[in-house]
Design a protein around this motif. Structure first.
Motif, mmCIF file in Angstrom:
data_model
loop_
_atom_site.group_PDB
_atom_site.id
_atom_site.type_symbol
_atom_site.label_atom_id
_atom_site.label_comp_id
_atom_site.label_asym_id
_atom_site.label_seq_id
_atom_site.Cartn_x
_atom_site.Cartn_y
_atom_site.Cartn_z
ATOM 1 N N ARG A 1 0.835 -1.214 0.000
ATOM 2 C CA ARG A 1 0.000 0.000 0.000
ATOM 3 C C ARG A 1 0.866 1.258 0.000
ATOM 4 O O ARG A 1 0.550 2.248 -0.654
ATOM 5 N N TYR A 2 1.976 1.205 0.751
ATOM 6 C CA TYR A 2 2.892 2.349 0.794
ATOM 7 C C TYR A 2 3.483 2.609 -0.588
ATOM 8 O O TYR A 2 3.537 3.755 -1.046
ATOM 9 N N ALA A 3 3.936 1.561 -1.268
ATOM 10 C CA ALA A 3 4.513 1.709 -2.606
ATOM 11 C C ALA A 3 3.477 2.270 -3.575
ATOM 12 O O ALA A 3 3.780 3.143 -4.393
ATOM 13 N N ASP A 4 2.247 1.788 -3.459
ATOM 14 C CA ASP A 4 1.170 2.290 -4.317
ATOM 15 C C ASP A 4 0.915 3.773 -4.044
ATOM 16 O O ASP A 4 0.755 4.574 -4.976
ATOM 17 N N ALA A 5 0.883 4.133 -2.775
ATOM 18 C CA ALA A 5 0.652 5.530 -2.415
ATOM 19 C C ALA A 5 1.791 6.422 -2.907
ATOM 20 O O ALA A 5 1.543 7.537 -3.395
ATOM 21 N N GLN A 6 3.008 5.932 -2.817
ATOM 22 C CA GLN A 6 4.155 6.698 -3.318
ATOM 23 C C GLN A 6 4.032 6.936 -4.816
ATOM 24 O O GLN A 6 4.286 8.034 -5.306
ATOM 25 N N GLN A 7 3.627 5.902 -5.547
ATOM 26 C CA GLN A 7 3.484 6.025 -6.993
ATOM 27 C C GLN A 7 2.379 7.036 -7.347
ATOM 28 O O GLN A 7 2.547 7.875 -8.230
ATOM 29 N N ARG A 8 1.264 6.958 -6.617
ATOM 30 C CA ARG A 8 0.179 7.910 -6.891
ATOM 31 C C ARG A 8 0.601 9.337 -6.560
ATOM 32 O O ARG A 8 0.243 10.280 -7.259
ATOM 33 N N LEU A 9 1.383 9.482 -5.496
ATOM 34 C CA LEU A 9 1.883 10.807 -5.123
ATOM 35 C C LEU A 9 2.788 11.382 -6.211
ATOM 36 O O LEU A 9 2.661 12.547 -6.584
ATOM 37 N N GLU A 10 3.680 10.565 -6.731
ATOM 38 C CA GLU A 10 4.567 11.023 -7.807
ATOM 39 C C GLU A 10 3.766 11.422 -9.045
ATOM 40 O O GLU A 10 4.053 12.435 -9.682
ATOM 41 N N GLN A 11 2.757 10.628 -9.381
ATOM 42 C CA GLN A 11 1.920 10.971 -10.538
ATOM 43 C C GLN A 11 1.186 12.288 -10.303
ATOM 44 O O GLN A 11 1.070 13.120 -11.197
ATOM 45 N N ALA A 12 0.691 12.472 -9.080
ATOM 46 C CA ALA A 12 -0.024 13.709 -8.759
ATOM 47 C C ALA A 12 0.915 14.907 -8.828
ATOM 48 O O ALA A 12 0.540 15.977 -9.332
ATOM 49 N N GLN A 13 2.139 14.741 -8.366
ATOM 50 C CA GLN A 13 3.105 15.839 -8.430
ATOM 51 C C GLN A 13 3.451 16.181 -9.875
ATOM 52 O O GLN A 13 3.582 17.352 -10.221
ATOM 53 N N GLU A 14 3.583 15.180 -10.716
ATOM 54 C CA GLU A 14 3.849 15.438 -12.136
ATOM 55 C C GLU A 14 2.673 16.166 -12.779
ATOM 56 O O GLU A 14 2.855 17.083 -13.574
ATOM 57 N N GLU A 15 1.475 15.762 -12.423
ATOM 58 C CA GLU A 15 0.289 16.422 -12.970
ATOM 59 C C GLU A 15 0.208 17.868 -12.500
ATOM 60 O O GLU A 15 -0.137 18.757 -13.272
ATOM 61 N N ILE A 16 0.558 18.109 -11.253
ATOM 62 C CA ILE A 16 0.564 19.475 -10.728
ATOM 63 C C ILE A 16 1.561 20.331 -11.495
ATOM 64 O O ILE A 16 1.245 21.460 -11.893
ATOM 65 N N LYS A 17 2.745 19.816 -11.730
ATOM 66 C CA LYS A 17 3.748 20.566 -12.492
ATOM 67 C C LYS A 17 3.243 20.888 -13.891
ATOM 68 O O LYS A 17 3.394 22.002 -14.378
ATOM 69 N N PHE A 18 2.632 19.888 -14.524
ATOM 70 C CA PHE A 18 2.097 20.109 -15.870
ATOM 71 C C PHE A 18 1.015 21.189 -15.853
ATOM 72 O O PHE A 18 1.014 22.099 -16.680
ATOM 73 N N LEU A 19 0.109 21.097 -14.874
ATOM 74 C CA LEU A 19 -0.980 22.068 -14.803
ATOM 75 C C LEU A 19 -0.462 23.464 -14.462
ATOM 76 O O LEU A 19 -0.977 24.461 -14.978
ATOM 77 N N GLU A 20 0.559 23.549 -13.626
ATOM 78 C CA GLU A 20 1.145 24.853 -13.314
ATOM 79 C C GLU A 20 1.768 25.481 -14.561
ATOM 80 O O GLU A 20 1.612 26.678 -14.795
#
Length: 98
Positions: free
Chosen positions: A23-42
């Motif tokens: 679950r931790y690894a999954d959460a880390q992966q989702r966090l990284e994807q969310a951060q990439e999406e935030i950068k793209f949207l910014e």
């Protein structure tokens, strides 16, 4: 008997730890994807803000030209000249920022 129960408890704990790690690894992966999406949207927001500024500048130029030049022929020529000056100023600003 007590030893078998302890072994079973250790197996249960081990299984829970493995689930938590997954679950931790999954959460880390989702966090990284969310951060990439935030950068793209910014970057997208920044680009759109720049486009809005450019449109506002164009609108201001049109207002100035319409005010200064009375007829359409003078107006078009003045718009072209102002656009040329603005492009040169933008180049100078970009050069100074480098």
């Amino acid at each position: 008997m007590a030893k078998e129960k302890q072994v079973q408890q250790l197996q249960v704990i081990e299984a829970r730890v493995r689930k938590l790690l997954a679950r931790y690894a999954d959460a880390q992966q989702r966090l990284e994807q969310a951060q990439e999406e935030i950068k793209f949207l910014e970057s997208l927001v920044e680009e759109k803000e720049q486009q809005i500024k450019n449109f506002q500048n164009q609108e201001n130029i049109v207002k100035i030209v319409d005010t200064i030049a009375g007829n359409t022929a003078n107006s078009t020529e003045l718009k072209l000249k102002l656009n040329e000056y603005i492009r040169e100023i933008d180049k100078c600003i970009a050069y100074l920022q480098d």
